[in-house]
Structure formats: structure tokens, C-alpha cells
Design a protein around this motif. Structure first.
Motif, PDB file in Angstrom:
ATOM      1  N   ILE A  62       0.873  -1.178   0.000  1.00 36.81           N
ATOM      2  CA  ILE A  62       0.000   0.000   0.000  1.00 36.81           C
ATOM      3  C   ILE A  62       0.903   1.218   0.000  1.00 36.81           C
ATOM      4  CG2 ILE A  62      -1.928   1.116   1.160  1.00 36.81           C
ATOM      5  CD1 ILE A  62      -2.401  -1.535   2.658  1.00 36.81           C
ATOM      6  N   HIS A  63       0.769   2.089  -0.997  1.00 38.01           N
ATOM      7  CA  HIS A  63       1.803   3.107  -1.134  1.00 38.01           C
ATOM      8  C   HIS A  63       1.318   4.390  -1.807  1.00 38.01           C
ATOM      9  CE1 HIS A  63       2.700   2.216  -5.513  1.00 38.01           C
ATOM     10  NE2 HIS A  63       2.084   1.101  -5.189  1.00 38.01           N
ATOM     11  N   ASP A  64       1.988   5.471  -1.436  1.00 38.97           N
ATOM     12  CA  ASP A  64       1.989   6.756  -2.132  1.00 38.97           C
ATOM     13  C   ASP A  64       0.607   7.383  -2.274  1.00 38.97           C
ATOM     14  OD1 ASP A  64       4.838   6.991  -2.784  1.00 38.97           O
ATOM     15  OD2 ASP A  64       4.486   5.170  -3.932  1.00 38.97           O
ATOM     16  N   CYS A  65       0.101   7.851  -1.142  1.00 42.11           N
ATOM     17  CA  CYS A  65      -1.062   8.735  -1.171  1.00 42.11           C
ATOM     18  C   CYS A  65      -0.755   9.946  -0.304  1.00 42.11           C
ATOM     19  CB  CYS A  65      -2.328   8.036  -0.677  1.00 42.11           C
ATOM     20  SG  CYS A  65      -3.809   9.049  -0.937  1.00 42.11           S
ATOM     21  N   ASN A  66      -0.858  11.128  -0.875  1.00 44.66           N
ATOM     22  CA  ASN A  66      -0.516  12.377  -0.188  1.00 44.66           C
ATOM     23  C   ASN A  66      -1.641  13.397  -0.363  1.00 44.66           C
ATOM     24  OD1 ASN A  66       2.391  11.478  -1.745  1.00 44.66           O
ATOM     25  ND2 ASN A  66       2.322  11.497   0.475  1.00 44.66           N
ATOM     26  N   ARG A  67      -2.884  12.930  -0.183  1.00 41.63           N
ATOM     27  CA  ARG A  67      -4.054  13.790  -0.371  1.00 41.63           C
ATOM     28  C   ARG A  67      -4.836  13.920   0.939  1.00 41.63           C
ATOM     29  NH1 ARG A  67      -7.552  11.295  -4.732  1.00 41.63           N
ATOM     30  NH2 ARG A  67      -6.572   9.312  -4.235  1.00 41.63           N
ATOM     31  N   VAL A  68      -5.442  15.071   1.128  1.00 41.05           N
ATOM     32  CA  VAL A  68      -6.265  15.317   2.302  1.00 41.05           C
ATOM     33  C   VAL A  68      -7.622  14.652   2.118  1.00 41.05           C
ATOM     34  CG1 VAL A  68      -7.427  17.102   3.664  1.00 41.05           C
ATOM     35  CG2 VAL A  68      -5.132  17.505   2.771  1.00 41.05           C
ATOM     36  N   LEU A  69      -8.116  14.019   3.188  1.00 46.19           N
ATOM     37  CA  LEU A  69      -9.471  13.484   3.177  1.00 46.19           C
ATOM     38  C   LEU A  69     -10.433  14.586   3.635  1.00 46.19           C
ATOM     39  CD1 LEU A  69      -9.065   9.932   4.770  1.00 46.19           C
ATOM     40  CD2 LEU A  69      -9.113  10.542   2.368  1.00 46.19           C
ATOM     41  N   LYS A  70     -11.203  15.122   2.751  1.00 48.53           N
ATOM     42  CA  LYS A  70     -12.229  16.098   3.093  1.00 48.53           C
ATOM     43  C   LYS A  70     -13.454  15.322   3.586  1.00 48.53           C
ATOM     44  CE  LYS A  70     -10.044  19.700   1.267  1.00 48.53           C
ATOM     45  NZ  LYS A  70      -9.632  20.881   2.006  1.00 48.53           N
ATOM     46  N   VAL A 127       0.182  13.449   4.491  1.00 46.82           N
ATOM     47  CA  VAL A 127      -0.001  14.698   3.761  1.00 46.82           C
ATOM     48  C   VAL A 127       0.383  15.850   4.678  1.00 46.82           C
ATOM     49  CG1 VAL A 127      -2.445  14.923   4.408  1.00 46.82           C
ATOM     50  CG2 VAL A 127      -1.601  16.086   2.358  1.00 46.82           C
ATOM     51  N   VAL A 128       1.062  16.831   4.124  1.00 43.57           N
ATOM     52  CA  VAL A 128       1.358  18.082   4.812  1.00 43.57           C
ATOM     53  C   VAL A 128       0.543  19.158   4.120  1.00 43.57           C
ATOM     54  CG1 VAL A 128       3.134  19.761   5.392  1.00 43.57           C
ATOM     55  CG2 VAL A 128       3.672  17.314   5.440  1.00 43.57           C
ATOM     56  N   ASN A 129      -0.380  19.784   4.894  1.00 41.39           N
ATOM     57  CA  ASN A 129      -1.312  20.722   4.289  1.00 41.39           C
ATOM     58  C   ASN A 129      -1.823  21.685   5.357  1.00 41.39           C
ATOM     59  OD1 ASN A 129      -3.949  21.785   3.228  1.00 41.39           O
ATOM     60  ND2 ASN A 129      -3.390  20.495   1.478  1.00 41.39           N
ATOM     61  N   PRO A 130      -1.812  22.978   5.105  1.00 42.55           N
ATOM     62  CA  PRO A 130      -2.254  23.938   6.125  1.00 42.55           C
ATOM     63  C   PRO A 130      -3.728  23.823   6.473  1.00 42.55           C
ATOM     64  CG  PRO A 130      -1.829  25.047   4.031  1.00 42.55           C
ATOM     65  CD  PRO A 130      -1.308  23.657   3.890  1.00 42.55           C
ATOM     66  N   SER A 131      -4.524  23.130   5.659  1.00 39.40           N
ATOM     67  CA  SER A 131      -5.947  22.977   5.965  1.00 39.40           C
ATOM     68  C   SER A 131      -6.187  22.010   7.112  1.00 39.40           C
ATOM     69  CB  SER A 131      -6.705  22.481   4.727  1.00 39.40           C
ATOM     70  OG  SER A 131      -6.381  21.127   4.445  1.00 39.40           O
TER      71      SER A 131
END
Length: 474
Positions: A208-216, A244-248
Motif C-alpha cells: 500500500i503506497h503513495d497517497c498524499n491527499r487530504v481526506l475532506k 499529507v502536509v497541508n495547512p488545511s
């Protein structure tokens, strides 16, 4: 008046009973011969199949997924997807196999072609669409050798609350699905890789690999394996780059939110008590934490007990384990590398439940960048009944900050002398060398195989960490 039965009448009754018994036995044997159904293998080929075929041979394969929902599956039946095929939508399995004859979803065809590929980007709870590729509702089902990619992550603003979020998962095991196995699959860039509510599920040897998205809409990070029930086993999986690195991402105070989230394994849904969860022999790298066990969502303070977390290798961000609620949990013989740090960090072993009687033994812990080993709680509150023993602690760069817990009995503070720590990006790079002080330094905790399935012990006593030293480690 009492009527006595004479010997002739008794003989007649005996004869009648004999014939009736044999007649019933014959009927029973005849029925048993009729009951078994020959298992059927269904073939699906997205390139050359046709949906008007019967699907029962490679030359008469179906083309799409739509016939699966109209087909009654019996124990022993198989659905085989041709390698090189591509599918969009969800395969829902409502029927059940048995222990001896599970229903199997697997592949067939040229091994040089990619595994059968599945995606689903539709999230519409009103139509029971949750972005799943495979959804299991029946028991004794095996899912193997499939490839899921690019499923739902960015949910619409009207996605709903926790209850709808908990329906995510490229491969989803429902509460009604017992004794299912998900193994040997590849999952790439899926907001949630595998989600399991199914009792006695086994999630094994998946990549299982490589997901860098925010779960809204909740501003969570991606999750590789997500557990919502007890009696689960997660083993021999390889989980890479789920974060994921995200200011949200602002779901907590500055120290517990503020821009990064995600992880390899999460355990939550406080509606259900959880016990008997075994997480072992997994390798995780570049995830936003190895394990998080949450304590509040729609409810608070659930009883989470008797987790076994052993012989894992973690080279991740944030924490090896955040155990907000959990008692009588065993955290043992793990090799933990905490050298990566971003905007969110929870130390190495983060336990907050007071007086919880956990076991932290035989772990090999290497830190850098002043990362705290035990950042929460404190000996008087969290750890008074816990057993901490025979762990190796070492700070390669910066200072060793033990935090709020004692190092425990027989602690070792020295370089563990690993095979290739500096350039290490595979689990084997963190094996012990012959000079390692971790050799023979562990307690015998009853484990029989190390991370590499080497017998324990190899020497006088078990070694500290996930690996037993062998001459092949040199």
C-alpha cells in the motif's frame, strides 16, 4: 382396560421400525448427494470479454463488472479477473463461502501484464456509493492479487460526518463479513487503502503506497489500513508514504494538528469496544505515523484492550504508536526509527490513558532531531502498572530525551550497530550486525519468528528489536 401386546405384535413393530429407519437413511443419503454444488469459476476480461457470455471460461469471459451483482455465488466459487484488465466501479460480494470452500476474487492470465486494476471515484452516500473498489458483505471471502488505484480522497463538502467517512476504503470489509482475507494486493494513491469492520479479518502481505491527499471534509490525512472492529490481524504488509502536509489540517491544538496527518494504520470508531487486534511483521516507511488508536469520535473512552503489536519495522514521521486509549496492550520486539520530523510530531511511544497496564519490551528505538521517546502522561499517571523492560534507546543525532517515563528495567543506551542505517530505506537495512549490543539482550516473550521469519532465538536469548541476528545479516 389395559391391553397387553403379544410377542407377534412386538415382532411386527420391530420389523416396521427397521424398514422405516432404513427408508429415512436412504432418503437422507440421497439428499446429501443432491446438496453439494460444483464450484464455478467466472472469468472477466475487460479487453476481449462480452457481457452476454456465460463467463464460465476464458473464451466466454464477461467484459465488465455488472454481471457479478446478478450472480448467486456459492461456497467454492471464484471470480477471476484477467491481468491487464481495467475496471471502474465497485464489486460487491453479498454471498458467503465456508472455511473449507471460500469464495475467491483473484487474477488469471499473463503474469507479465499488470494485475487487474480497479478504481472508483464516485462518493454519493445517497446512492450507497463510497468510492470502494471491492466491498465484502459475505463471510469467508478471499481477495488477492488485485490492484486498486486513485480512489476517493477529496470528498464533497456535503459528504456527511463520521458515519459516512467510515465507509471509505478501496477494499472494504463490512460488519457482516466474517473471516475474510485480503492478501497480496497492491493499492496505490487511495485515500483509504483497506478498511475493515469484519470480525476475524486477516489483512496480509499487501503493498500500500503513495497517497498524499487530504481526506475532506474532516481534513484528515490518508490512511493505508483502517480498523473499526476487534478480532483483526494485520501482518506482513509493506506501507510506504501515506501522509499529507497541508495547512488545511487544523483539527486540534497547535501541538496535535497544524498541518500534517495520515498514517499506516488507524484504529477508531468508539461505538464498538475492541480487543484481540494483532499487528505484526509489517514494514512502514515515510508515513505520518505507524499506528494511531483514537479515543473519541462519535463516542468517548471506549474499552480498547489486548492489542499485540510486535516485530514491525517503522521508519516514519510523527510517532510509532499513539495509544490514546488502551490497556493490556503489548508493544514488543519492534524496530523503530524516528529520524523524520515535520510540522506535527508526537514522539515515539505516546500513551495517554492512565494506569493502563501495558507492556513495552524488547523494542529497538533510534531517534534523531531531539524527538521525545515518551512524550505524554508520566510515570505516576500513565505508567504505574505498565511493564517497560529490555528496550534499547539511542540518539544518533541530538540528545536522547526519554520524556515522561522511565526507560524501564535492563535498558540499553548504545548504538545498536545496524546494517545500513544511514542509507536505509528497506526493512532489511535495519538488521543487526554481529557487533550489535541488541543480540541476546531481549526477554523470551514466546514469539517463534522474527520479522524475516527466522526462528527465535538464534542464540542464547532473543534479540532486541524485530530481527534476530544471523550470519546472513552481515
Amino acid at each position: 382396560m389395559i391391553k397387553f401386546i403379544n410377542s407377534l405384535e412386538i415382532l411386527i413393530l420391530v420389523i416396521l421400525c427397521y424398514f422405516c429407519f432404513n427408508l429415512c437413511s436412504a432418503c437422507s443419503e440421497q439428499n446429501e448427494e443432491i446438496v453439494p454444488i460444483n464450484a464455478v469459476v467466472y472469468f472477466i476480461d475487460s479487453e476481449s470479454g462480452e457481457d452476454y457470455n456465460d463467463g464460465k471460461s476464458e473464451s466466454s469471459a464477461w467484459k465488465s463488472l455488472k454481471n457479478i451483482g446478478d450472480t448467486k455465488l456459492n461456497p467454492g466459487d471464484e471470480i477471476r479477473f484477467k491481468r491487464g484488465s481495467n475496471f471502474s466501479g465497485v464489486v460487491t460480494i453479498n454471498d458467503s463461502g465456508t472455511y473449507e470452500q471460500p469464495i475467491i476474487l483473484s487474477d488469471y492470465g499473463n503474469v507479465d501484464l499488470h494485475s487487474p486494476a480497479f478504481t472508483n471515484t464516485i462518493f454519493n452516500p445517497e446512492n450507497n456509493q463510497y468510492g470502494n473498489c471491492i466491498r465484502l458483505k459475505g463471510s469467508f471471502v478471499i481477495v488477492e492479487n488485485l490492484y486498486c488505484l486513485h480512489t476517493v480522497a477529496e470528498l464533497p463538502e456535503n459528504a456527511g460526518g463520521f458515519l459516512t467517512m467510515w465507509e471509505l476504503g478501496a477494499i472494504y470489509i463490512d460488519k457482516s463479513a466474517e473471516n475474510c482475507i485480503v492478501r497480496n494486493n497492491e493499492i496505490y494513491d487511495c485515500g483509504v487503502g483497506i478498511k475493515s469492520y469484519g470480525p476475524y479479518a486477516r489483512i496480509e502481505n499487501n503493498y500500500i503506497h503513495d497517497c498524499n491527499r487530504v481526506l475532506k471534509k474532516w481534513d484528515w490525512g490518508p490512511l493505508a489500513i483502517w480498523l473499526g472492529a476487534d478480532n483483526q490481524e494485520v501482518c506482513y504488509n509493506r506501507i510506504i508514504n501515506y501522509r499529507v502536509v497541508n495547512p488545511s489540517i487544523t483539527w486540534g491544538p497547535d501541538s496535535y494538528g497544524g498541518g500534517a496527518d495520515g498514517g499506516a494504520i488507524e484504529i477508531d470508531d468508539a461505538r464498538y469496544p475492541k480487543s484481540n487486534i494483532s499487528i505484526h511483521h509489517n514494514f512502514s516507511r515515510d508515513c505520518q505515523g505507524f499506528i494511531e488508536v483514537t479515543w473519541t469520535d462519535v463516542k468517548q473512552n471506549p474499552p480498547y484492550t489486548d492489542f499485540e503489536i510486535h516485530h514491525n519495522v517503522s521508519d516514519d514521521y510523527q510517532q510509532f504508536i499513539a495509544l490514546w486509549v488502551g490497556a493490556n496492550c503489548k508493544i514488543e520486539n519492534n524496530t523503530i526509527i524516528r529520524r523524520k520530523k515535520n510540522v506535527n510530531d508526537w514522539g515515539v511511544i505516546n500513551i495517554t490513558q492512565g494506569n493502563s497496564n501495558n507492556y513495552i519490551r524488547n523494542n529497538l528505538i533510534v531517534v534523531e532531531n531531539d524527538i521525545v521517546v515518551y512524550p505524554e502522561g508520566g510515570r505516576d499517571y500513565v505508567f504505574p502498572k505498565s511493564i517497560i523492560s529490555n528496550n534499547l534507546y539511542y540518539a544518533l543525532k541530538g540528545k536522547l530525551n526519554m520524556g515522561l517515563a522511565d526507560p524501564g528495567a535492563n535498558a540499553i543506551f548504545v548504538d545498536p550497530m545496524l546494517l545500513d542505517y544511514i542509507d536505509g530505506d528497506s526493512a532489511d537495512d535495519f538488521k543487526l550486525t554481529s557487533a550489535s549490543p541488541a543480540i541476546n539482550a531481549g526477554l523470551d516473550l514466546g514469539y517463534s519468528k522474527d520479522f524475516s521469519d527466522i526462528d527465535i532465538p538464534q542464540n542464547i536469548r532473543p534479540d532486541v528489536g524485530a530481527f534476530e541476528f544471523t550470519q546472513d545479516s552481515k
